[in-house]
Design a protein around this motif. Structure first.
Motif, PDB file in Angstrom:
ATOM      1  N   LYS A  92       0.835  -1.212   0.000  1.00 28.77           N
ATOM      2  CA  LYS A  92       0.000   0.000   0.000  1.00 28.77           C
ATOM      3  C   LYS A  92       0.868   1.259   0.000  1.00 28.77           C
ATOM      4  CE  LYS A  92      -1.869   3.505   2.617  1.00 28.77           C
ATOM      5  NZ  LYS A  92      -1.496   4.641   1.830  1.00 28.77           N
ATOM      6  N   LYS A 119       2.633   1.614  -3.454  1.00 27.53           N
ATOM      7  CA  LYS A 119       1.722   1.928  -4.558  1.00 27.53           C
ATOM      8  C   LYS A 119       1.100   3.319  -4.425  1.00 27.53           C
ATOM      9  CE  LYS A 119      -2.262  -0.199  -4.672  1.00 27.53           C
ATOM     10  NZ  LYS A 119      -3.208  -1.336  -4.702  1.00 27.53           N
ATOM     11  N   GLU A 120       0.656   3.662  -3.213  1.00 26.75           N
ATOM     12  CA  GLU A 120      -0.108   4.905  -3.048  1.00 26.75           C
ATOM     13  C   GLU A 120       0.745   6.100  -2.642  1.00 26.75           C
ATOM     14  OE1 GLU A 120      -4.426   2.938  -1.881  1.00 26.75           O
ATOM     15  OE2 GLU A 120      -3.343   4.059  -0.347  1.00 26.75           O
ATOM     16  N   ASN A 121       1.871   5.865  -1.972  1.00 23.79           N
ATOM     17  CA  ASN A 121       2.666   6.978  -1.454  1.00 23.79           C
ATOM     18  C   ASN A 121       4.110   6.989  -1.950  1.00 23.79           C
ATOM     19  OD1 ASN A 121       0.908   5.766   1.165  1.00 23.79           O
ATOM     20  ND2 ASN A 121       0.456   7.865   0.572  1.00 23.79           N
ATOM     21  N   GLU A 127      -6.645   9.909   4.693  1.00 20.99           N
ATOM     22  CA  GLU A 127      -5.950  10.062   3.409  1.00 20.99           C
ATOM     23  C   GLU A 127      -6.885   9.987   2.199  1.00 20.99           C
ATOM     24  OE1 GLU A 127      -2.551   7.686   0.741  1.00 20.99           O
ATOM     25  OE2 GLU A 127      -3.033   6.992   2.763  1.00 20.99           O
ATOM     26  N   HIS A 128      -7.849   9.074   2.240  1.00 24.74           N
ATOM     27  CA  HIS A 128      -8.680   8.828   1.055  1.00 24.74           C
ATOM     28  C   HIS A 128      -9.982   9.630   1.047  1.00 24.74           C
ATOM     29  CE1 HIS A 128      -6.083   5.903  -0.700  1.00 24.74           C
ATOM     30  NE2 HIS A 128      -6.075   5.158   0.396  1.00 24.74           N
ATOM     31  N   GLN A 159     -10.648  -1.038  -4.930  1.00 26.11           N
ATOM     32  CA  GLN A 159     -10.681   0.268  -4.262  1.00 26.11           C
ATOM     33  C   GLN A 159     -11.732   1.188  -4.917  1.00 26.11           C
ATOM     34  OE1 GLN A 159      -8.044   0.692  -1.608  1.00 26.11           O
ATOM     35  NE2 GLN A 159      -8.140  -1.500  -2.044  1.00 26.11           N
TER      36      GLN A 159
END
Length: 399
Positions: free
Chosen positions: A80, A83-85, A208-209, A287
């Motif tokens: 995670k 991939k995201e940060n 965050e999301h 997601q």
């Protein structure tokens, strides 16, 4: 001599939990109450995550796990972050606890000595200062008012750093204000912190999301020169509507992660094995629903901000994230409610609003800034429309 410890006497019960409980009690007594106090998405946990938990139960995945998280969940968390940060961690840099709150509490208990200072920007999430106090530290409150968008002014920050400063807590998107730090904001704060290499940063990224209008999330561990001093906390509660599953996690320096595991080994041991299996699916599965839910929150935010700003005596900034607004009620101070009681503080305002209109919100002073109140709009549009009407009628009744 009291049986209760001196450290416990320093703290108070969580005001947000208290408001939610009060609303529950009034509802149980047959009162018409709309609770806007809880920081909890009203959406259900997605089915694929529920099915992963059911499979774990059926497969007998119901035993103790490693103290600070299963290998499968730690691996999913590493992936995670990459991939995201765009952050590289190894599994021995990951800790998993029974909720984000648990992870932060463990971090404070594992690192603070008597008198160590922790800079807590206000408005703050209600539990930060009390966790610091319980661990023997000293919360140093740095007020960030609405003129600066409830965000840290980097120039002011330097004045709060002393040789005793051990941590600064950053929370973006923010609870209670919804304020978000842009990449530029973070870099300006980082430029100050780079000069003070004894200060560690706890980055609370739990929302965050939940961001709006293309806001690009950026976290301070992405600043390479600071990464070794950052503990980045996140979890599945808000993005995946898993508040009751109690899974939070953090990534950071190995020595801090190891110390957190030591604390956890002597307190709670592992988080629920079933919840961990569900969290693997949350982080690794589809997601798609996250963006749809954020769009729904944005629609509610727009409605609530417009409705509040139409009320005389209330002013409300338009936040970039989370599911809270933090309006000012300063324009109503000195007025009297229908029972003849003078509104002298934000606490008076929220208590009178609950008693007279059945709307439960939380006073700004609970978050370290007097003259405001927090509304959570993580509820149905139907509830929000009723609530805004009642708040408007209540405010008009003040004289």
């Amino acid at each position: 001599m009291s049986i209760i410890s001196d450290s416990l006497k320093k703290i108070k019960p969580s005001p947000t939990i208290a408001v939610t409980q009060k609303a529950r009690e009034l509802k149980a007594a047959g009162k018409d109450v709309i609770g806007l106090g809880a920081g909890e998405p009203d959406f259900d946990t997605p089915d694929n995550i529920k099915q992963a938990a059911i499979k774990a139960i059926n497969d007998g995945d119901t035993k103790y796990t490693a103290v600070d998280g299963t290998p499968a969940l730690k691996k999913a968390i590493v992936e995670k972050f990459k991939k995201e940060n765009n952050l590289d961690y190894t599994t021995d840099q990951i800790t998993v606890g029974a909720g984000g709150k648990h992870v932060i509490y463990n971090a404070m208990m594992a690192t603070l000595n008597e008198g160590d200072e922790v800079i807590v920007p206000a408005p703050y999430w209600v539990s930060y200062p009390d966790m610091v106090l319980l661990a023997g530290g000293k919360p140093v409150i740095m007020e960030c008012d609405e003129k600066q968008g409830f965000k840290i002014n980097p120039i002011d920050l330097e004045k709060f750093i002393t040789p005793k400063t051990k941590w600064i807590i950053l929370n973006s998107p923010s609870n209670p204000t919804g304020a978000c730090y842009s990449e530029q904001d973070i870099k300006a704060i980082a430029a100050i912190l780079e000069k003070h290499n004894h200060v560690y940063i706890l980055s609370d990224d739990i929302y965050e999301h939940v961001t709006y209008e293309g806001f690009k999330f950026f976290t301070i561990a992405q600043i390479n020169s600071l990464k070794d001093r950052v503990l980045t906390m996140n979890g599945v509660s808000k993005a995946y509507s898993m508040t009751g599953w109690r899974i939070g996690y953090a990534a950071g320096p190995k020595d801090i992660v190891k110390a957190i595991a030591k604390i956890q080994s002597q307190s709670t041991t592992n988080p629920s094995s079933i919840s961990q299996a569900a969290a693997v699916e949350a982080l690794s599965g589809t997601q798609d629903f996250i963006k749809k839910r954020a769009n729904s929150f944005q629609e509610r935010r727009d409605f609530v901000v417009n409705a509040l700003n139409a009320i005389d005596g209330i002013e409300c900034l338009n936040p970039d994230g989370a599911f809270y607004v933090f309006p000012s009620c300063k324009g109503l101070m000195g007025k009297k409610d229908p029972n003849g009681n003078e509104i002298k503080s934000d606490t008076d305002f929220v208590q009178s609003l609950l008693e007279n209109s059945g709307i439960a919100v939380v006073q700004g002073s609970a978050f370290g800034l007097e003259g405001f109140f927090r509304i959570s709009y993580a509820t149905s549009m139907e509830n929000l429309k009723k609530a805004m009407d009642k708040i408007s009628i209540f405010c008009k009744s003040l004289n």
